[in-house]
Design an enzyme around this catalytic site. Structure first.
Site, PDB file in Angstrom:
ATOM      1  CD  GLN A 164      -1.840  48.185  80.895  1.00 32.29           C
ATOM      2  OE1 GLN A 164      -2.710  48.870  81.406  1.00 32.29           O
ATOM      3  NE2 GLN A 164      -1.005  47.484  81.614  1.00 32.29           N
ATOM      4  CD  GLU A 206       5.120  48.363  79.966  1.00 28.12           C
ATOM      5  OE1 GLU A 206       5.070  47.379  79.201  1.00 28.12           O
ATOM      6  OE2 GLU A 206       4.609  48.379  81.096  1.00 28.12           O
ATOM      7  CG  ASP A 243      -1.034  42.791  80.611  1.00 29.56           C
ATOM      8  OD1 ASP A 243      -2.177  42.528  81.053  1.00 29.56           O
ATOM      9  OD2 ASP A 243      -0.234  43.521  81.212  1.00 29.56           O
ATOM     10  CD  GLU A 286       0.747  40.339  82.419  1.00 22.20           C
ATOM     11  OE1 GLU A 286       0.714  41.339  83.150  1.00 22.20           O
ATOM     12  OE2 GLU A 286       1.652  40.136  81.590  1.00 22.20           O
ATOM     13  CG  ASP A 313       0.444  41.878  86.715  1.00 22.85           C
ATOM     14  OD1 ASP A 313       0.988  41.935  87.835  1.00 22.85           O
ATOM     15  OD2 ASP A 313       0.416  42.843  85.933  1.00 22.85           O
ATOM     16  CE  LYS A 338       3.880  43.827  86.566  1.00 18.63           C
ATOM     17  NZ  LYS A 338       2.563  44.472  86.366  1.00 18.63           N
ATOM     18  NE  ARG A 367       4.254  47.133  88.173  1.00 20.09           N
ATOM     19  CZ  ARG A 367       3.373  47.115  89.183  1.00 20.09           C
ATOM     20  NH1 ARG A 367       3.754  46.699  90.376  1.00 20.09           N
ATOM     21  NH2 ARG A 367       2.114  47.487  89.008  1.00 20.09           N
ATOM     22  CB  SER A 368       4.309  51.083  82.973  1.00 26.19           C
ATOM     23  OG  SER A 368       3.606  51.422  84.136  1.00 26.19           O
ATOM     24  CE  LYS A 389       4.097  42.558  80.465  1.00 25.09           C
ATOM     25  NZ  LYS A 389       2.823  42.561  81.172  1.00 25.09           N
TER      26      LYS A 389
END
EC number: 4.2.1.11
Length: 428
Positions: A164, A206, A243, A286, A313, A338, A367-368, A389
């Site tokens: 990802q 992102e 990640d 991650e 995560d 998060k 978050r995205s 991040k």
């Protein structure tokens, strides 16, 4: 006398993906104002707190948040009216009690978090402090090393790699401002490299590029090339962070890497990562394994946990119960933080403290699906997390956080420290 909550008003707004999310405004008895908006993820851990959506297909494809907004404007509003705004822990405990479910399914983590953060912002305003100082009134602060997600695949982009996120971390910078410059220069360098390969340079959720690369390794190779072309040294000035979001690759006990036509067992996936770490300047991985592959996580940590940051995560979902088990079983050495995975500010801070007390790192994350809200920038500084991040240096919902950190660094002057490699507490 401490200011109390006079009113709270929530509304439905849009996130960066064009999906509805919750925003809340809080006004205190002294006139102080606080506002917070809640983000939303694309690849979500199955153990996350519940994001309450309406499910009404006639509005926003069922993704509306009128129910969550109504919960804030009725149930929560009447419960917190007159509540002392500076008593964050008590406020968050009240929200948890009001909800009464183990996963915040009744009120919705989105309703609860919007409330929790808006009250914190208002309380900071009441004390005439920036949020980071209100959360931790310290003499010195650590600015975070940024993880720039410059190449997207998996669920964050179509037609790309299995994994990802491919990120760069300017560990060799001397300040946050310099780190931002370095990361941004590599980002633009990558765009040129991809254009030279006749690759698509449109961006994902992102802000990272989403080219069609033949293999996962090609993503790393192209980033290394971009680092060098920008005039930096991979493995010294700038490191790579990954990640893979491996829970998305896991099916029937196996990991499927479609671009490589491979199906791997847990132990084989561990060996796969060990091979990459030997070959490339990778400082952080991650979610290298499925969120419930505890044996795999322990094996990976035994093998490379002393030289690579292994971040949970989906594995931990900012939940102290899961984190406590991870610490006891030595199942990684870092947690991704998060806010919306757990749903209140106090529980988020508790997770960061638990990780730090175990000698682990905590990486504060977006978050995205983001908004212009910059709370996570202040949180990273307040908690001296050392890492953040928050996407590519592109798209204003991402750059809002980076720009907030620039302002904080400027405001703090000599009281701000950029940690560089010291941000990775547990690496030999």
């Amino acid at each position: 006398m401490s200011a109390v909550v006079k009113s709270i008003k929530a509304r439905e707004i849009l996130d960066s993906r064009g999906n509805p999310t919750v925003e809340a405004d809080v006004v205190l008895s002294d006139g102080s104002f606080g506002r917070a908006a809640v983000p939303s993820g694309a690849s979500t851990g199955s153990h996350e707190a519940v994001e309450l959506r309406d499910g009404d297909k006639s509005r926003y494809n069922g993704l509306g948040v009128h129910k969550a907004v109504a919960n804030v404007n009725t149930t929560i509003a009447s419960a917190i009216s007159g509540f002392k705004a500076s008593d964050q822990q008590r406020l968050d405990n009240l929200l948890i009690e009001l909800d009464g479910t183990p996963n915040k399914a009744k009120l919705g983590a989105n309703a609860m978090l919007a409330t929790s953060l808006a009250v914190a912002h208002a309380a900071a305003a009441s004390r005439h402090m920036p949020l980071y100082r209100y959360l931790n009134n310290s003499e010195e602060y650590i600015l975070p090393v940024p993880m720039f997600n410059i190449l997207n695949g998996g669920k964050h982009a179509s037609n790309s790699t299995d994994f990802q996120e491919f990120m760069v971390m300017p560990v060799g910078a001397k300040s946050f401002a310099q780190a931002l410059q370095m990361g941004t220069e590599v980002y633009h360098s990558l765009k040129k490299v991809l254009k030279g390969m006749n690759q698509n340079t449109t961006v994902g959720d992102e802000g990272g590029f989403a080219p069609s690369l033949p293999t996962n390794k090609d993503a790393v190779e192209v980033i290394l090339k971009a680092i060098e072309k920008a005039g930096y040294r991979p493995g010294e000035d700038i490191f790579i962070a990954l990640d893979p979001a491996s829970s998305e690759l896991y099916q029937d006990g196996k990991y499927t890497l479609a671009t490589e036509n491979k199906t791997l067992s847990s132990a084989e996936m561990v060996d796969y990562w060990c091979g990459w770490v030997e070959k490339y300047p990778i400082i952080s991985i991650e979610d290298g394994l499925f969120e419930d592959d505890w044996d795999g996580w322990k094996l990976l940590t035994r093998k490379i946990g002393n030289k690579v940051q292994l971040v949970g995560d989906d594995f931990y979902v900012t939940n102290i119960k899961r984190l406590d088990r991870g610490i006891k079983e030595k199942a990684s050495n870092s947690i991704l933080i998060k806010l919306n995975q757990i749903g209140t500010l106090s529980e988020t801070i508790a997770a960061i403290k638990m990780a730090n007390n175990a000698g682990w790192t905590a990486v504060v994350s977006h978050r995205s699906g983001e908004t212009e809200d910059t709370t996570i920038a202040d949180l990273a500084v307040a908690m001296n997390a050392g890492q953040i991040k928050t996407g590519a240096p592109c798209r204003s919902e991402r750059t809002a956080k980076y720009n907030r950190l620039l302002r904080i660094e400027e405001e703090l002057g000599g009281k701000a420290k950029y940690p560089g490699k010291d941000a990775f507490l547990n690496l030999k």
